[in-house]
Design a protein around this motif. Structure first.
Motif, PDB file in Angstrom:
ATOM      1  N   ARG A 244      40.238  37.820  32.922  1.00  0.00           N
ATOM      2  CA  ARG A 244      40.951  38.436  33.813  1.00  0.00           C
ATOM      3  C   ARG A 244      42.398  38.269  33.485  1.00  0.00           C
ATOM      4  O   ARG A 244      43.361  39.319  33.565  1.00  0.00           O
TER       5      ARG A 244
ATOM      6  N   SER B 194      38.424  50.317  35.420  1.00  0.00           N
ATOM      7  CA  SER B 194      38.743  49.545  34.349  1.00  0.00           C
ATOM      8  C   SER B 194      39.888  50.116  33.815  1.00  0.00           C
ATOM      9  O   SER B 194      40.207  51.254  33.478  1.00  0.00           O
TER      10      SER B 194
ATOM     11  N   LYS C  83      41.081  45.488  30.952  1.00  0.00           N
ATOM     12  CA  LYS C  83      39.763  45.235  31.387  1.00  0.00           C
ATOM     13  C   LYS C  83      38.843  45.918  30.566  1.00  0.00           C
ATOM     14  O   LYS C  83      37.719  45.281  30.156  1.00  0.00           O
TER      15      LYS C  83
ATOM     16  N   VAL D 263      35.565  41.598  40.417  1.00  0.00           N
ATOM     17  CA  VAL D 263      35.874  41.953  38.836  1.00  0.00           C
ATOM     18  C   VAL D 263      34.668  41.340  38.302  1.00  0.00           C
ATOM     19  O   VAL D 263      34.206  40.329  38.311  1.00  0.00           O
TER      20      VAL D 263
END
Length: 191
Positions: A14, A67, A71, A156
């Motif tokens: 992340r 996304s 990501k 996430v």
């Protein structure tokens, strides 16, 4: 059976995704700012910079199914806690919780008046605490849900790996393949 924590993205992924998105949104802001400056429009303020970052994240969360570019590079995405794709309201809440405190910091106030000075200091303190809280929860909460994730009821997650199956380059069978047996032949006397 895997638990939901099994699917949540690691803090390392992340942070790497956020770092890439930070630089991508900054580059976008610099390009737009330079292009508009040639037209005589100056948008080079911290508030516009923060708005550009918020717009970048919101646009990608909505248009690319949770996304952003960072990501996608880390093979992670934002999803609803229920496992469904992120709804529009969840994307808006997630971005607002993360970026409104930074926009509040940019509110102009007159420093020599007591009340606006206290409000300006409070806005900066809240923005700093929100971002520190985000980092703390990212590292220490079991589901790695930040303040923005909890407010938007999102998580996430790691995306499944791409399938490695490839279609064959030629036909998969022919009439002479052994698995289909010997092809029928006419008896020698029939024409």
């Amino acid at each position: 059976m895997p638990t939901p924590a099994h699917f949540t993205a690691s803090a390392k992924k992340r942070i790497a995704a956020f770092s890439f998105d930070f630089f991508a949104a900054t580059l976008l802001f610099l390009c737009v700012s330079a292009a508009l400056e040639t037209q005589g429009v100056d948008i080079g303020t911290f508030r516009n910079y923060v708005i550009c970052h918020a717009a970048y994240h919101l646009l990608f969360l909505v248009a690319r199914g949770g996304s952003t570019l960072g990501k996608a590079l880390q093979n992670i995405a934002v999803a609803s806690e229920t496992g469904q794709p992120l709804a529009l309201w969840q994307s808006v809440v997630r971005v607002a919780v993360r970026y409104l405190p930074l926009i509040a910091v940019t509110v102009a106030y007159v420093e020599w008046e007591t009340v606006p000075a206290i409000l300006g200091f409070a806005a900066k303190l809240v923005a700093g605490l929100v971002w520190l809280g985000e980092l703390h929860l990212l590292q220490n909460s079991p589901g790695r849900q930040t303040i923005a994730d909890r407010a938007a009821r999102s998580v996430v997650v790691n995306l499944p790996p791409p399938h490695t199956h490839r279609a064959p380059a030629g036909p998969m069978y022919s009439a002479t393949d052994v698995e289909f047996g010997v092809p029928p032949r006419r008896p020698p006397g029939d024409a």
